[in-house]
Scaffold this motif. Structure first.
Motif, PDB file in Angstrom:
ATOM      1  N   ASP A 184       0.833  -1.205   0.000  1.00 12.20           N
ATOM      2  CA  ASP A 184       0.000   0.000   0.000  1.00 12.20           C
ATOM      3  C   ASP A 184       0.869   1.257   0.000  1.00 12.20           C
ATOM      4  OD1 ASP A 184      -2.344  -1.487   0.024  1.00 12.20           O
ATOM      5  OD2 ASP A 184      -2.689  -1.224   2.189  1.00 12.20           O
ATOM      6  N   PRO A 222      -5.133  -3.142  -4.875  1.00 15.08           N
ATOM      7  CA  PRO A 222      -5.459  -3.108  -3.459  1.00 15.08           C
ATOM      8  C   PRO A 222      -4.812  -4.260  -2.702  1.00 15.08           C
ATOM      9  CG  PRO A 222      -7.335  -3.865  -4.722  1.00 15.08           C
ATOM     10  CD  PRO A 222      -6.275  -3.447  -5.718  1.00 15.08           C
ATOM     11  N   ALA A 223      -4.572  -4.039  -1.427  1.00 12.60           N
ATOM     12  CA  ALA A 223      -3.948  -5.054  -0.590  1.00 12.60           C
ATOM     13  C   ALA A 223      -4.850  -6.261  -0.432  1.00 12.60           C
ATOM     14  CB  ALA A 223      -3.616  -4.481   0.791  1.00 12.60           C
TER      15      ALA A 223
END
Length: 134
Positions: A121, A132-133
Motif C-alpha cells: 500500500d 489493493p492489498a
C-alpha cells in the motif's frame, strides 16, 4: 490517503519499475493462494522485494551493500524501518527458497502476508501502480 510523492525515473526506467511492481502483484496473488505456510511466506517476501526494487534506482550502487533492502533504506529513508524489517527475513527466505528445512507457521506466514500488504500500500502511494492489498 496522502498526496503522492512524484517518482523520478531515468529514461527507460519506467518500464523496469512497472515490471517490478507488476511482479509484486503476481507474487502477492500467489501468496494469497498458497496452501503451505512456507509458500505463503516466500511469495509474500518476493512481493515485498519486487515492490522495493520498483522504488530504488536502476543499476548497482557504487558503494556499500547492494541488496534491495539496504538500497531502499538509503534511497527512500522514510521506508527504512520497512527495509530493516524485511531485510531481517532475507536469510529465512533464502533457506525456504533453497528447500532447506525451516518451520514457518501458519500464523507467521499470515502475519507476514498482512505486513507485506501494508508495505505494498505504501509503495502504491508512491508509484500509483499496485492494486489493493490482499
Amino acid at each position: 490517503m496522502g498526496s503522492r510523492t512524484p517518482v523520478r525515473t531515468p529514461a527507460g526506467g519506467a518500464v523496469g519499475f512497472l515490471g517490478r511492481a507488476e511482479r509484486a502483484e503476481i507474487h502477492r496473488g500467489r501468496a494469497v493462494a498458497a496452501t503451505s505456510p512456507a509458500d505463503r511466506f516466500l511469495e509474500s517476501y518476493r512481493a515485498a522485494r519486487s515492490a522495493a526494487a520498483a522504488l530504488v534506482s536502476p543499476g548497482p550502487r557504487r558503494r556499500g551493500p547492494s541488496d534491495v533492502w539496504h538500497r531502499l533504506a538509503a534511497e527512500v529513508p522514510e521506508l527504512a524501518e520497512w527495509a530493516s524489517a524485511f531485510g531481517g527475513y532475507s536469510t529465512l527466505a533464502a533457506a525456504v527458497e533453497d528447500g532447506l528445512p525451516r518451520d514457518v507457521s501458519h500464523c507467521m506466514a499470515d502475519d507476514f502476508l498482512w505486513a507485506v500488504g501494508r508495505f505494498l500500500d505504501l509503495v502504491d502511494e508512491r508509484l500509483g501502480v499496485l492494486g489493493p492489498a490482499a
